[in-house]
Design a protein around this motif. Structure first.
Motif, PDB file in Angstrom:
ATOM      1  N   SER A  77     -15.167 -43.997 -14.159  1.00 47.31           N
ATOM      2  CA  SER A  77     -14.086 -43.936 -15.142  1.00 47.31           C
ATOM      3  C   SER A  77     -14.492 -43.078 -16.337  1.00 47.31           C
ATOM      4  CB  SER A  77     -13.721 -45.349 -15.607  1.00 47.31           C
ATOM      5  OG  SER A  77     -13.257 -46.135 -14.528  1.00 47.31           O
ATOM      6  N   GLY A  78     -15.750 -43.217 -16.762  1.00 42.53           N
ATOM      7  CA  GLY A  78     -16.235 -42.386 -17.865  1.00 42.53           C
ATOM      8  C   GLY A  78     -16.223 -40.918 -17.511  1.00 42.53           C
ATOM      9  N   LEU A  79     -16.621 -40.589 -16.272  1.00 41.47           N
ATOM     10  CA  LEU A  79     -16.606 -39.186 -15.843  1.00 41.47           C
ATOM     11  C   LEU A  79     -15.179 -38.648 -15.770  1.00 41.47           C
ATOM     12  CD1 LEU A  79     -19.373 -39.258 -13.077  1.00 41.47           C
ATOM     13  CD2 LEU A  79     -19.556 -38.370 -15.405  1.00 41.47           C
ATOM     14  N   LEU A  80     -14.259 -39.503 -15.298  1.00 38.39           N
ATOM     15  CA  LEU A  80     -12.867 -39.074 -15.237  1.00 38.39           C
ATOM     16  C   LEU A  80     -12.306 -38.831 -16.637  1.00 38.39           C
ATOM     17  CD1 LEU A  80     -11.472 -41.434 -12.436  1.00 38.39           C
ATOM     18  CD2 LEU A  80     -11.813 -38.960 -12.288  1.00 38.39           C
TER      19      LEU A  80
ATOM     20  N   LEU B 207     -14.038 -37.940 -19.229  1.00 37.92           N
ATOM     21  CA  LEU B 207     -14.637 -36.698 -19.716  1.00 37.92           C
ATOM     22  C   LEU B 207     -13.955 -35.489 -19.095  1.00 37.92           C
ATOM     23  CD1 LEU B 207     -16.840 -35.330 -21.394  1.00 37.92           C
ATOM     24  CD2 LEU B 207     -18.386 -35.570 -19.419  1.00 37.92           C
ATOM     25  N   GLY B 208     -13.661 -35.602 -17.795  1.00 41.20           N
ATOM     26  CA  GLY B 208     -12.961 -34.488 -17.139  1.00 41.20           C
ATOM     27  C   GLY B 208     -11.561 -34.284 -17.682  1.00 41.20           C
ATOM     28  N   GLY B 209     -10.864 -35.406 -17.962  1.00 42.59           N
ATOM     29  CA  GLY B 209      -9.524 -35.263 -18.529  1.00 42.59           C
ATOM     30  C   GLY B 209      -9.545 -34.592 -19.876  1.00 42.59           C
ATOM     31  N   ARG B 210     -10.559 -34.904 -20.697  1.00 41.01           N
ATOM     32  CA  ARG B 210     -10.664 -34.282 -22.023  1.00 41.01           C
ATOM     33  C   ARG B 210     -10.991 -32.807 -21.887  1.00 41.01           C
ATOM     34  NH1 ARG B 210     -11.437 -35.676 -27.278  1.00 41.01           N
ATOM     35  NH2 ARG B 210     -12.748 -34.292 -28.541  1.00 41.01           N
ATOM     36  N   THR B 211     -11.873 -32.457 -20.930  1.00 43.61           N
ATOM     37  CA  THR B 211     -12.287 -31.072 -20.759  1.00 43.61           C
ATOM     38  C   THR B 211     -11.158 -30.219 -20.196  1.00 43.61           C
ATOM     39  OG1 THR B 211     -14.557 -31.802 -20.377  1.00 43.61           O
ATOM     40  CG2 THR B 211     -13.996 -29.566 -19.690  1.00 43.61           C
ATOM     41  N   LEU B 212     -10.474 -30.749 -19.178  1.00 44.75           N
ATOM     42  CA  LEU B 212      -9.447 -29.985 -18.483  1.00 44.75           C
ATOM     43  C   LEU B 212      -8.049 -30.192 -19.064  1.00 44.75           C
ATOM     44  CD1 LEU B 212     -10.641 -30.602 -14.812  1.00 44.75           C
ATOM     45  CD2 LEU B 212     -11.143 -28.651 -16.303  1.00 44.75           C
ATOM     46  N   GLY B 213      -7.941 -31.200 -19.899  1.00 42.45           N
ATOM     47  CA  GLY B 213      -6.645 -31.468 -20.489  1.00 42.45           C
ATOM     48  C   GLY B 213      -5.648 -32.056 -19.509  1.00 42.45           C
ATOM     49  N   LEU B 214      -6.123 -32.825 -18.529  1.00 37.28           N
ATOM     50  CA  LEU B 214      -5.256 -33.443 -17.523  1.00 37.28           C
ATOM     51  C   LEU B 214      -5.033 -34.910 -17.868  1.00 37.28           C
ATOM     52  CD1 LEU B 214      -6.792 -31.917 -14.261  1.00 37.28           C
ATOM     53  CD2 LEU B 214      -4.737 -31.189 -15.497  1.00 37.28           C
ATOM     54  N   VAL B 215      -3.758 -35.286 -18.049  1.00 37.80           N
ATOM     55  CA  VAL B 215      -3.427 -36.659 -18.390  1.00 37.80           C
ATOM     56  C   VAL B 215      -3.687 -37.590 -17.208  1.00 37.80           C
ATOM     57  CG1 VAL B 215      -1.559 -38.188 -19.147  1.00 37.80           C
ATOM     58  CG2 VAL B 215      -1.685 -35.854 -20.020  1.00 37.80           C
TER      59      VAL B 215
ATOM     60  N   LEU C 202      -6.147 -37.672 -15.149  1.00 34.84           N
ATOM     61  CA  LEU C 202      -7.532 -38.167 -15.145  1.00 34.84           C
ATOM     62  C   LEU C 202      -7.721 -39.280 -16.166  1.00 34.84           C
ATOM     63  CD1 LEU C 202      -9.558 -34.842 -14.766  1.00 34.84           C
ATOM     64  CD2 LEU C 202      -8.898 -36.478 -13.006  1.00 34.84           C
ATOM     65  N   TYR C 203      -7.057 -39.185 -17.304  1.00 38.54           N
ATOM     66  CA  TYR C 203      -7.114 -40.264 -18.294  1.00 38.54           C
ATOM     67  C   TYR C 203      -6.528 -41.553 -17.717  1.00 38.54           C
ATOM     68  CZ  TYR C 203      -8.578 -37.451 -22.307  1.00 38.54           C
ATOM     69  OH  TYR C 203      -9.289 -36.668 -23.193  1.00 38.54           O
ATOM     70  N   VAL C 204      -5.435 -41.422 -16.970  1.00 36.97           N
ATOM     71  CA  VAL C 204      -4.801 -42.602 -16.377  1.00 36.97           C
ATOM     72  C   VAL C 204      -5.724 -43.258 -15.367  1.00 36.97           C
ATOM     73  CG1 VAL C 204      -2.871 -43.402 -14.956  1.00 36.97           C
ATOM     74  CG2 VAL C 204      -2.482 -41.709 -16.763  1.00 36.97           C
TER      75      VAL C 204
ATOM     76  N   THR D 276      -8.584 -45.008 -17.222  1.00 33.45           N
ATOM     77  CA  THR D 276      -8.141 -46.247 -17.858  1.00 33.45           C
ATOM     78  C   THR D 276      -7.931 -47.349 -16.826  1.00 33.45           C
ATOM     79  OG1 THR D 276      -7.047 -44.957 -19.592  1.00 33.45           O
ATOM     80  CG2 THR D 276      -6.373 -47.269 -19.331  1.00 33.45           C
ATOM     81  N   ALA D 277      -7.370 -47.001 -15.675  1.00 35.41           N
ATOM     82  CA  ALA D 277      -7.129 -47.991 -14.628  1.00 35.41           C
ATOM     83  C   ALA D 277      -8.448 -48.572 -14.100  1.00 35.41           C
ATOM     84  CB  ALA D 277      -6.326 -47.364 -13.491  1.00 35.41           C
ATOM     85  N   GLY D 278      -9.437 -47.707 -13.918  1.00 35.40           N
ATOM     86  CA  GLY D 278     -10.724 -48.189 -13.427  1.00 35.40           C
ATOM     87  C   GLY D 278     -11.399 -49.117 -14.414  1.00 35.40           C
ATOM     88  N   ALA D 279     -11.443 -48.727 -15.696  1.00 33.36           N
ATOM     89  CA  ALA D 279     -12.074 -49.578 -16.707  1.00 33.36           C
ATOM     90  C   ALA D 279     -11.306 -50.881 -16.874  1.00 33.36           C
ATOM     91  CB  ALA D 279     -12.159 -48.831 -18.029  1.00 33.36           C
ATOM     92  N   LEU D 280      -9.976 -50.814 -16.807  1.00 27.60           N
ATOM     93  CA  LEU D 280      -9.176 -52.015 -16.961  1.00 27.60           C
ATOM     94  C   LEU D 280      -9.393 -52.979 -15.805  1.00 27.60           C
ATOM     95  CD1 LEU D 280      -7.104 -53.338 -18.795  1.00 27.60           C
ATOM     96  CD2 LEU D 280      -5.292 -52.247 -17.432  1.00 27.60           C
ATOM     97  N   ALA D 281      -9.599 -52.467 -14.601  1.00 32.92           N
ATOM     98  CA  ALA D 281      -9.851 -53.332 -13.446  1.00 32.92           C
ATOM     99  C   ALA D 281     -11.142 -54.136 -13.634  1.00 32.92           C
ATOM    100  CB  ALA D 281      -9.921 -52.489 -12.171  1.00 32.92           C
TER     101      ALA D 281
END
Length: 401
Positions: free
Chosen positions: A13-16, A18-26, A28-30, A33-38
């Motif tokens: 989830s942390g890598l995703l 980081l990737g969402g922030r780097t690539l600007g893909l929402v 990956l943020y979702v 968040t889903a993985g950490a929330l689980a």
């Protein structure tokens, strides 16, 4: 507690993120968040979920000799209003992980039973437990353990060889060495004399042929009363005189000698060179406690056998000292240590476990008045003891009246 799978999901989830922030893909943020929330939901769920079960655990038997079977019996009852989750029961045994039992879901009021064997290859006190019930979330992201039964001990007693006791000296406690007279009206094993009948005597003891020759009185057969001897076993626990394997054989020999005399009806006592003293054992429970002392006996850096022999009292018929590879010169001074307190030098036997693998010409010999039984590492103690004791034991003969 987060499991390995939960940890990997958090890392992913942390890598995703980081990737969402780097690539600007929402997206990956979702996913992050889903993985950490689980993982968070799994931890919170287990924090409030406690299995409602009652556990009764029994170790059978609580004391067992080396090599004998022992087992743990479990009975679990669901006491809650809902079915229990799938549980994993973990019961450590000593310093080992122990048993892992998987328990299916139990409906309210239902019971389940399980059992497993315990290792008894080595003597000692083996702690069993505490028993823990592990609950894992359905995805295996978190795990929580609940203690459902406390720690209980298993006592593994030393191995006992079925050997014969030493020849019983004349006399009885406390006047050892003097021939005693049996009590009136008591029966023993061997014919002693005939005496007049007294009120209260068993009519089966009446000697009718001799009674017919007398004018008035009946004559009763009186047998010798079996003597109750006193044995003191002294165990040398000095680690400088024995290795780990040799010490185990010494403990087994001490237990075997004490058990042989106990079966004959003697009073026994155990002394260790580190100062432990069981006192005179007169009951079955006390004798089991004596074996328990041997079960937990261990080697110590120092220990003086001679000083311990000075603590034996004059009422002891026989003293058997179990030692490591003691020199003959060291054995020769042992009677003097005992005589300094009791005034007696006789009745001392030394069982010496020698390190040399070359068998001696004789297993039993006399060193300065001390009977020494040498047990080499290549020979079983029971065989050596039987060869040394058997010649000194005379067959008992019955006299006929």
């Amino acid at each position: 507690m987060v499991t390995r799978a939960g940890t990997l999901l958090l890392v992913a989830s942390g890598l995703l993120a980081l990737g969402g922030r780097t690539l600007g893909l929402v997206e990956l943020y979702v996913l992050a968040t889903a993985g950490a929330l689980a993982v968070v939901i799994a931890v919170v769920r287990l924090a409030v979920l406690r299995p409602q079960i009652t556990v009764r655990r029994t170790v059978r038997p609580a004391r067992v000799h080396v090599g004998a079977p022992a087992r743990v019996e479990l009975e679990l009852v669901a006491t809650g209003r809902r079915s229990t989750p799938v549980l994993t029961l973990v019961d450590p045994v000593g310093d080992r992980p122990g048993a892992r039992l998987h328990l299916a879901s139990l409906a309210p009021g239902r019971a389940a039973r399980a059992a497993y064997r315990l290792p008894t290859r080595h003597r000692g006190e083996i702690p069993v437990g505490p028993l823990a019930a592990e609950v894992t979330d359905p995805f295996g992201l978190a795990r929580r353990s609940h203690v459902v039964a406390e720690r209980v001990p298993l006592i593994v007693l030393p191995h006992v060889d079925p050997i014969a006791p030493l020849h019983q000296p004349a006399g009885s406690e406390p006047l050892s060495g003097q021939e005693g007279r049996p009590g009136m009206g008591r029966s023993g094993d061997e014919f002693h004399a005939l005496r007049p009948y007294v009120v209260g005597d068993d009519l089966r003891r009446v000697h009718w042929p001799m009674s017919a020759r007398t004018d008035d009185d009946l004559v009763v057969r009186q047998d010798d009363e079996p003597r109750q001897g006193r044995l003191t076993v002294v165990l040398d626990v000095n680690k400088q005189r024995s290795g780990a394997e040799g010490f185990e054989r010494m403990v087994s020999a001490a237990a075997s000698i004490a058990s042989a005399h106990w079966r004959r009806g003697d009073i026994v006592r155990l002394l260790c060179s580190d100062g432990r003293d069981t006192g005179w054992v007169t009951g079955q429970v006390a004798f089991e406690n004596l074996l328990e002392v041997l079960a937990v006996a261990h080697r110590v850096p120092t220990g003086n056998v001679g000083r311990v022999l000075g603590r034996t009292d004059a009422g002891t018929d026989t003293v058997v000292t179990v030692v490591g590879d003691l020199l003959d010169a060291e054995v020769a001074v042992l009677p003097g240590r005992r005589a300094a307190r009791t005034g007696r030098r006789a009745g001392l036997t030394v069982v010496r476990f020698v390190d040399t693998r070359t068998p001696r010409a004789t297993v039993a010999r006399v060193v300065e008045g001390v009977r020494v039984i040498d047990v080499p590492p290549t020979r079983a103690f029971a065989t050596t003891w039987s060869d040394a004791v058997a010649p000194a034991r005379r067959p008992r003969t019955r006299s006929r009246a």
